[in-house]
Design a protein around this motif. Structure first.
Motif, short mmCIF file in Angstrom:
data_model
loop_
_atom_site.label_atom_id
_atom_site.label_comp_id
_atom_site.label_asym_id
_atom_site.label_seq_id
_atom_site.Cartn_x
_atom_site.Cartn_y
_atom_site.Cartn_z
N LEU A 37 12.16 -1.61 -3.74
CA LEU A 37 13.43 -1.92 -3.07
C LEU A 37 14.59 -1.48 -3.97
CD1 LEU A 37 14.67 -3.25 -0.59
CD2 LEU A 37 14.64 -5.42 -1.83
N ALA A 38 14.45 -1.73 -5.26
CA ALA A 38 15.49 -1.31 -6.21
C ALA A 38 15.66 0.21 -6.17
CB ALA A 38 15.11 -1.76 -7.62
N THR A 39 14.56 0.93 -6.14
CA THR A 39 14.63 2.39 -6.12
C THR A 39 15.28 2.89 -4.83
OG1 THR A 39 12.63 2.46 -7.45
CG2 THR A 39 13.24 4.50 -6.33
N ALA A 40 14.89 2.28 -3.71
CA ALA A 40 15.47 2.69 -2.42
C ALA A 40 16.97 2.40 -2.39
CB ALA A 40 14.76 1.97 -1.27
N MET A 41 17.39 1.29 -2.97
CA MET A 41 18.82 0.96 -3.00
C MET A 41 19.57 1.92 -3.93
SD MET A 41 19.43 -1.46 -0.94
CE MET A 41 20.12 -3.07 -0.92
N ARG A 47 24.34 0.58 -7.42
CA ARG A 47 24.02 0.44 -8.84
C ARG A 47 23.17 -0.82 -9.00
NH1 ARG A 47 30.07 0.26 -9.74
NH2 ARG A 47 29.61 -0.82 -7.79
N VAL A 48 21.94 -0.59 -9.42
CA VAL A 48 20.95 -1.67 -9.35
C VAL A 48 20.40 -1.99 -10.75
CG1 VAL A 48 18.83 -2.44 -8.20
CG2 VAL A 48 20.28 -0.74 -7.08
N LEU A 49 20.19 -3.28 -10.98
CA LEU A 49 19.58 -3.73 -12.23
C LEU A 49 18.35 -4.58 -11.88
CD1 LEU A 49 19.82 -4.14 -15.40
CD2 LEU A 49 20.95 -6.31 -14.85
N ILE A 50 17.21 -4.23 -12.47
CA ILE A 50 16.03 -5.09 -12.35
C ILE A 50 15.95 -5.95 -13.61
CG2 ILE A 50 13.50 -5.13 -12.45
CD1 ILE A 50 13.30 -3.06 -10.52
N VAL A 51 15.74 -7.25 -13.42
CA VAL A 51 15.51 -8.14 -14.56
C VAL A 51 14.04 -8.51 -14.52
CG1 VAL A 51 16.17 -10.30 -15.68
CG2 VAL A 51 17.88 -9.01 -14.37
N ASP A 52 13.28 -8.02 -15.49
CA ASP A 52 11.85 -8.32 -15.52
C ASP A 52 11.65 -9.65 -16.24
OD1 ASP A 52 9.12 -8.44 -15.69
OD2 ASP A 52 8.85 -6.45 -16.57
N ALA A 53 11.51 -10.71 -15.43
CA ALA A 53 11.42 -12.06 -16.00
C ALA A 53 9.98 -12.54 -16.09
CB ALA A 53 12.25 -13.02 -15.15
N ASP A 54 9.04 -11.64 -15.89
CA ASP A 54 7.62 -12.01 -15.97
C ASP A 54 7.06 -11.55 -17.32
OD1 ASP A 54 4.93 -12.47 -15.73
OD2 ASP A 54 4.67 -11.36 -13.87
N PRO A 55 6.55 -12.49 -18.14
CA PRO A 55 6.00 -12.09 -19.45
C PRO A 55 4.93 -11.00 -19.34
CG PRO A 55 6.11 -14.49 -19.28
CD PRO A 55 6.51 -13.95 -17.93
N GLN A 56 4.31 -10.87 -18.16
CA GLN A 56 3.31 -9.79 -18.01
C GLN A 56 3.96 -8.41 -18.02
OE1 GLN A 56 -0.02 -10.43 -15.12
NE2 GLN A 56 1.21 -12.22 -14.57
N ILE A 93 15.17 6.69 -12.78
CA ILE A 93 15.91 6.78 -11.52
C ILE A 93 17.40 6.60 -11.79
CG2 ILE A 93 16.21 5.65 -9.23
CD1 ILE A 93 13.04 4.93 -10.76
N PRO A 94 18.20 7.58 -11.37
CA PRO A 94 19.64 7.41 -11.54
C PRO A 94 20.10 6.13 -10.82
CG PRO A 94 19.13 9.62 -10.72
CD PRO A 94 17.85 8.83 -10.69
N ASN A 95 21.08 5.45 -11.37
CA ASN A 95 21.62 4.21 -10.79
C ASN A 95 20.71 3.00 -10.95
OD1 ASN A 95 23.93 5.41 -9.73
ND2 ASN A 95 22.88 5.93 -7.81
N LEU A 96 19.54 3.17 -11.56
CA LEU A 96 18.66 2.01 -11.71
C LEU A 96 18.40 1.72 -13.19
CD1 LEU A 96 16.78 -0.21 -10.65
CD2 LEU A 96 14.97 1.50 -10.43
#
Ligand code: ADP
Ligand code: MG
Length: 283
Positions: A37-41, A47-56, A93-96
């Motif tokens: 979804l982040a990539t598609a947006m 301008r998208v930010l993913i926050v990886d909150a999973d210790p995995q 990915i640009p913007n991500l």
């Protein structure tokens, strides 16, 4: 269940929307949904930010950032006073951009118990962001723990992926109770933005039955778009790429693009509805 959208669209600089991707079950498609979804947006210039909150750290790996080259990430954001700008890294990915899951995040759960403002560590940090993101997606761990609680408090709304399987709705009562408790104590405007059905197999009659039950339970909250079970989707992370980059034409990629467009339409409809409420429309 009535659809009530949260008017709380503003929680950091500009009009960034913060969505937590949450379901305490593992393997239901949270990370896959966050990444794609982040990539598609990002592909439509958000301008998208993913926050990886999973210790995995599956979102970090899936976006091509192996453990060894991660550096400071979500832990340092929550505990060491580093800012979003300090820890966000660019992706292919640009913007991500991504805030990776750092090694220390595994111990964060215990550490949070004795930390000041323990429920607000993530919100405080994201609110201080001076970068103008349009969307932040928080990829939650498969548990309703303190890290997830931080995400529910930092978020404007939730995306809930549900794997199409016999037990799809199992656990939803505790998730909904948690959302109610968070609303009552910490984040009154928290709402479910949408429920997305994942790993749908149209040849299997179980899929149709589960879809019917989920739509009956969640009503209009369920996105029309369903994500099909597609082998290309499951291959992509081992190449460190979102499936949209790995195979744009496959059914999984197409579905995630539809999902992004549905989310944008909902957002536009929401803004339209809010035009009569000037104090909200300007948020
Ligand atoms: P979660 O983050 O909820 O634990 P993941 O997104 O990691 O779930 O997905 C669990 C597994 O299912 C992963 O191996 C992923 O590649 C696979 N998967 C997710 N969505 C699909 C899909 N639409 N088709 C096929 N495999 C999928
Ligand atoms: Mg995951």
């Amino acid at each position: 269940m009535p659809v009530s959208q949260s008017p709380n669209a503003k929680n950091n600089s500009g009009s960034c929307r913060v969505l937590a991707v949450v379901n305490q079950k593992g393997g239901v498609g949270k990370t896959t949904t966050a990444i794609n979804l982040a990539t598609a947006m990002a592909a439509v210039d958000k301008r998208v930010l993913i926050v990886d909150a999973d210790p995995q750290g599956n979102a970090s790996t899936g976006l091509g950032i192996p453990r060894a080259s991660r550096g400071a990430g979500c832990y340092e954001l929550m505990f060491d006073g580093l800012s979003v700008e300090d820890v966000a890294q660019p992706t292919l990915i640009p913007n991500l951009s991504i805030i990776t899951s750092s090694a220390d995040l595994a111990g964060a759960e215990i550490q949070l118990v004795t930390t000041e403002r323990r429920e607000f560590r993530m919100k405080d940090a994201l609110d201080r962001s001076t970068n103008n993101y349009d969307l932040m997606l928080i990829d939650c761990p498969p548990s309703l723990n303190l890290i997830t609680l931080n995400a529910l408090i930092a978020a404007n709304a939730l995306l809930v992926p549900l794997q199409v399987e016999f037990y799809a709705l199992e656990g939803m009562t505790s998730l909904l109770q948690t959302i109610d408790a968070v609303r009552a104590r910490f984040n009154p405007d928290l709402d479910i933005e949408g429920v997305v059905l994942t790993m749908y197999d149209k040849r299997n009659s179980l899929s149709t039955a589960v879809e019917r039950d989920v739509r009956a339970y969640f009503g209009e909250k369920v996105f029309e778009t369903v994500i099909p079970r597609n082998v290309r989707v499951s291959e992509a992370p081992s190449h460190g790429k979102p499936v949209l980059l790995y195979d744009l034409k496959c059914s999984g990629s197409q579905a995630y693009m539809h999902l992004a467009s549905e989310l944008l339409k909902r957002d536009a409809a929401f803004r339209e509805d809010m035009r009569d409420f000037p104090e909200v429309a300007s948020a």
